[in-house]
Structure formats: C-alpha cells, structure tokens
Design a protein around this motif. Structure first.
Motif: not given
Length: 126
Positions: A20-23, A42-43, A50-52, A61-64
């Motif tokens: 995504t644009e945010a990712e 990433r991913q 599947i973590v961002g 772990v960081i998620e959008c």
C-alpha cells in the motif's frame, strides 16, 4: 530464527510486490538500516501470519493498518495475532495508514524510541 508457515512464502512475496502507499512510505524510512543500523524485513512470515515489517534484533513487528482492521472482526483477529506474536517475545506496534501518511516523522520517532528501549533491555537478543 522465529517459526513460520512455509506455505506463506509466495503470499509474502506477492504482498511485497503490492504494498500500500502507507507501507511504501514506511518502508522508505526503515530500509537500508536507517534506524540505529538495524535490519528490517517487509511482509515477513512469522507463525501463521505475515507481518508488515519485522526487526529481529529488536524483537519488533510493525503493522500499517487499513480500515479493515477497525471492524469488530478485524480488531479481534489483530488481538489474537498480537497475543501469538507476543508469546514469541515480540512487541507489535500498530499505526493506521493515516498516521503513516500524515505523520511519518512522529511514527519513525516512536519506532526509534521503542527500539532504543528494546535494545537496552537485557531480555532482547541482539
């Protein structure tokens, strides 16, 4: 290495190719060891998820999160997921897409602060 479902490898590759644009924006701030010289992925498949974004050195772990995460089902799925990842000793940071797109400097500062605390913690594997 943390355990993961090998069947998720192709799905994670597809997600990396369709961020995504945010990712994409957040990845531009995490890639290339820009935060304290630490590697992010990433991913990344972890357990059956599947973590961002994943930083193994900081157990982070960081998620959008898009709007689907703010439904009753989405919130429950995230709670279960965060609990399972927490059992691996991981901290999960969640940002909604609007935060990432509109407040990227504050998001990066929060990530930096959490990593800094994690690296000072005796339980963090570096």
């Amino acid at each position: 290495m943390k355990p993961y479902n090998k069947n998720l490898k192709q799905v994670s590759r597809d997600l990396r190719n369709n961020m995504t644009e945010a990712e994409r924006l957040l990845w531009s701030k995490l890639r290339g060891k820009q935060i304290l010289g630490l590697q992010f992925y990433r991913q990344k498949p972890l357990l059956n998820f599947i973590v961002g974004f994943y930083c193994p050195s900081a157990n982070l772990v960081i998620e959008c999160d898009g709007s689907q995460h703010y439904t009753i089902d989405g919130l429950e799925a995230d709670r279960v997921r965060d609990e399972a990842l927490g059992e691996l000793g991981l901290i999960v940071l969640r940002f909604d897409n609007g935060q990432v797109l509109n407040e990227i400097d504050a998001v990066v500062e929060m990530i930096f602060d959490v990593i800094h605390v994690q690296l000072e913690s005796p339980s963090c594997e570096t």
